[in-house]
Design an enzyme around this catalytic site. Structure first.
Site, mmCIF file in Angstrom:
data_model
loop_
_atom_site.group_PDB
_atom_site.id
_atom_site.type_symbol
_atom_site.label_atom_id
_atom_site.label_comp_id
_atom_site.label_asym_id
_atom_site.label_seq_id
_atom_site.Cartn_x
_atom_site.Cartn_y
_atom_site.Cartn_z
ATOM 1 N N SER A 1 35.537 -57.639 -40.216
ATOM 2 C CA SER A 1 34.982 -57.896 -41.549
ATOM 3 C C SER A 1 35.879 -57.405 -42.685
ATOM 4 O O SER A 1 35.385 -56.932 -43.713
ATOM 5 C CB SER A 1 33.578 -57.295 -41.673
ATOM 6 O OG SER A 1 32.696 -57.900 -40.746
ATOM 7 N N GLU B 1 39.559 -52.851 -33.467
ATOM 8 C CA GLU B 1 38.487 -53.702 -33.970
ATOM 9 C C GLU B 1 37.159 -53.252 -33.370
ATOM 10 O O GLU B 1 36.818 -53.663 -32.236
ATOM 11 C CB GLU B 1 38.742 -55.162 -33.582
ATOM 12 C CG GLU B 1 40.027 -55.719 -34.139
ATOM 13 C CD GLU B 1 39.983 -57.237 -34.196
ATOM 14 O OE1 GLU B 1 40.168 -57.772 -35.289
ATOM 15 O OE2 GLU B 1 39.746 -57.868 -33.154
ATOM 16 N N ASN C 1 43.276 -64.504 -37.711
ATOM 17 C CA ASN C 1 42.809 -64.959 -36.400
ATOM 18 C C ASN C 1 41.758 -66.038 -36.642
ATOM 19 O O ASN C 1 40.630 -65.737 -36.981
ATOM 20 C CB ASN C 1 42.209 -63.756 -35.642
ATOM 21 C CG ASN C 1 41.580 -64.155 -34.317
ATOM 22 O OD1 ASN C 1 41.756 -65.280 -33.851
ATOM 23 N ND2 ASN C 1 40.853 -63.222 -33.718
ATOM 24 N N TRP C 2 42.189 -67.274 -36.486
ATOM 25 C CA TRP C 2 41.272 -68.393 -36.778
ATOM 26 C C TRP C 2 40.232 -68.579 -35.677
ATOM 27 O O TRP C 2 39.317 -69.374 -35.822
ATOM 28 C CB TRP C 2 42.068 -69.693 -36.987
ATOM 29 C CG TRP C 2 42.737 -69.789 -38.331
ATOM 30 C CD1 TRP C 2 42.818 -68.814 -39.285
ATOM 31 C CD2 TRP C 2 43.402 -70.936 -38.887
ATOM 32 N NE1 TRP C 2 43.492 -69.268 -40.393
ATOM 33 C CE2 TRP C 2 43.862 -70.579 -40.177
ATOM 34 C CE3 TRP C 2 43.663 -72.213 -38.416
ATOM 35 C CZ2 TRP C 2 44.558 -71.464 -41.003
ATOM 36 C CZ3 TRP C 2 44.362 -73.102 -39.239
ATOM 37 C CH2 TRP C 2 44.799 -72.732 -40.521
ATOM 38 N N LYS C 3 40.416 -67.910 -34.535
ATOM 39 C CA LYS C 3 39.492 -68.061 -33.405
ATOM 40 C C LYS C 3 39.314 -69.550 -33.065
ATOM 41 O O LYS C 3 40.274 -70.315 -33.191
ATOM 42 C CB LYS C 3 38.165 -67.364 -33.720
ATOM 43 C CG LYS C 3 38.378 -65.911 -34.178
ATOM 44 C CD LYS C 3 37.118 -65.109 -34.256
ATOM 45 C CE LYS C 3 37.441 -63.698 -34.703
ATOM 46 N NZ LYS C 3 36.269 -62.828 -34.718
ATOM 47 N N GLY D 1 39.578 -62.202 -39.348
ATOM 48 C CA GLY D 1 38.956 -63.394 -38.773
ATOM 49 C C GLY D 1 38.459 -64.326 -39.860
ATOM 50 O O GLY D 1 39.216 -65.084 -40.466
ATOM 51 N N GLY D 2 37.166 -64.237 -40.147
ATOM 52 C CA GLY D 2 36.519 -65.171 -41.069
ATOM 53 C C GLY D 2 37.243 -65.346 -42.395
ATOM 54 O O GLY D 2 37.372 -66.477 -42.897
ATOM 55 N N GLY E 1 32.805 -59.952 -37.595
ATOM 56 C CA GLY E 1 31.991 -61.088 -38.019
ATOM 57 C C GLY E 1 30.600 -60.709 -38.488
ATOM 58 O O GLY E 1 29.740 -61.567 -38.649
ATOM 59 N N HIS F 1 41.549 -59.472 -27.182
ATOM 60 C CA HIS F 1 40.498 -59.468 -28.202
ATOM 61 C C HIS F 1 39.152 -59.224 -27.531
ATOM 62 O O HIS F 1 38.920 -59.674 -26.403
ATOM 63 C CB HIS F 1 40.497 -60.816 -28.946
ATOM 64 C CG HIS F 1 39.653 -60.793 -30.166
ATOM 65 N ND1 HIS F 1 38.276 -60.871 -30.116
ATOM 66 C CD2 HIS F 1 39.963 -60.653 -31.477
ATOM 67 C CE1 HIS F 1 37.791 -60.799 -31.347
ATOM 68 N NE2 HIS F 1 38.801 -60.664 -32.188
ATOM 69 N N GLU G 1 36.395 -60.545 -27.933
ATOM 70 C CA GLU G 1 35.686 -61.773 -27.553
ATOM 71 C C GLU G 1 36.180 -62.277 -26.201
ATOM 72 O O GLU G 1 35.430 -62.904 -25.450
ATOM 73 C CB GLU G 1 35.838 -62.830 -28.663
ATOM 74 C CG GLU G 1 34.986 -62.455 -29.874
ATOM 75 C CD GLU G 1 35.466 -63.010 -31.197
ATOM 76 O OE1 GLU G 1 36.338 -63.888 -31.212
ATOM 77 O OE2 GLU G 1 34.951 -62.530 -32.233
HETATM 78 P P1 PGA Z 1 36.247 -60.876 -38.694
HETATM 79 O O1 PGA Z 1 37.023 -60.984 -37.282
HETATM 80 O O2 PGA Z 1 37.273 -60.563 -39.743
HETATM 81 O O3 PGA Z 1 35.609 -62.223 -38.874
HETATM 82 O O4 PGA Z 1 35.240 -59.774 -38.558
HETATM 83 C C1 PGA Z 1 38.072 -60.115 -36.976
HETATM 84 C C2 PGA Z 1 38.566 -60.377 -35.584
HETATM 85 O O5 PGA Z 1 37.750 -60.572 -34.666
HETATM 86 O O6 PGA Z 1 39.793 -60.398 -35.334
#
Ligand code: PGA
Length: 253
Positions: free
Chosen positions: A216, A171, A15-17, A237-238, A177, A101, A103
């Site tokens: 994470s 999640e 997930n590149w966001k 994500g990251g 993150g 998600h 977010e």
């Molecule tokens: P993260 O993000 O791996 O950077 O914690 C995961 C996500 O929000 O899908």
């Protein structure tokens, strides 16, 4: 039929966001090249921002790496400035879509009821939804995590999903993150609760959709997390932004 023949391949989705300009496509090229040279057991997807989706899909064409969106509007088209519909994602080359998600639930006020309508739209367009659920730290500390996540699963997944390809991603918001991850015991307990909810909703068909963990996930914790009971993959994500980091997680699946 043995149990293992019913178990779908794990899904590792990046997930590149809201990250990635044109040069980020090189990372996707590197992931595809590595996996084409050395195939893995997991299904792998990259979900870039909408601006890169079509170019990414073109780059990944002919490779095993799938392309996904990060959200879609419930409607097919219309006066919704800034939104992208499920058929548009398909048109751009996506086969999956992340929905609900945290977010988006937090920053855009998305409710589980809205997420369910988006899931319906995704299905109608032929997309495989990855539906995200997860509790805040305050909710976990208040002992509400399982009840809250179970309710999110119940309310975010429409009946139309029965027998369709989809995944749920657990999640915990406090692990996204932050470098903090849930313990394996916490992950297993929550995934068992989600599986029970899926079975209650969909019967036999609720036993197979993969339940991903996200928050994470990194190369150094991926083996432990992906080896936990009922963990059917990861939403990353990251650590999905750099090909070498993402490939190390994929290798752990
Ligand atoms: P993260 O993000 O791996 O950077 O914690 C995961 C996500 O929000 O899908």
């Amino acid at each position: 039929m043995t149990i293992s023949s019913l178990t779908p391949r794990p899904l590792i989705a990046g997930n590149w966001k809201m990250n990635g300009l044109t040069e980020a496509l090189d990372q996707a090229r590197a992931v595809a090249a590595a996996l084409d040279a050395k195939p893995v057991g997991a299904r792998v997807a990259i979900c870039p921002p909408s601006t890169l989706l079509h170019r990414l899909a073109q780059i990944l064409e002919g490779s095993t790496v799938l392309t996904g969106g990060q959200d879609c509007h419930p409607q097919v088209c219309g006066p919704h400035t800034g939104d992208v519909s499920a058929p548009m994602l398909v048109d751009a080359g996506a086969t999956l879509v992340i929905l609900g998600h945290s977010e988006r639930r937090e920053a855009h006020g998305e409710t589980s009821a809205l997420v369910a309508t988006k899931v319906g739209a995704a299905l109608a367009a032929g997309l495989e939804p990855i539906v995200c659920v997860g509790e805040s730290l305050a909710q976990r500390e208040a002992g509400l995590a399982v009840a809250l996540v179970t309710a999110q699963v119940r309310d975010s997944l429409p009946a139309a999903l029965a027998g369709q390809a989809f995944a749920v991603a657990y999640e915990p918001i406090w692990a996204i993150g932050t470098g903090r991850t849930a313990t394996v015991a916490d992950i297993e307990a929550m995934h068992a609760a989600i599986r029970a909810q899926l079975a209650a909703m969909f019967g036999e068909a609720g036993k197979t959709p993969p339940i991903l963990y996200g928050g994470s996930v990194k190369a150094d914790n991926a083996v432990e997390i992906l080896g936990a009971a009922e963990v059917g993959g990861a939403l990353v994500g990251g650590a999905s932004l750099k090909a070498s980091d993402f490939l190390a997680i994929i290798a752990a699946a």
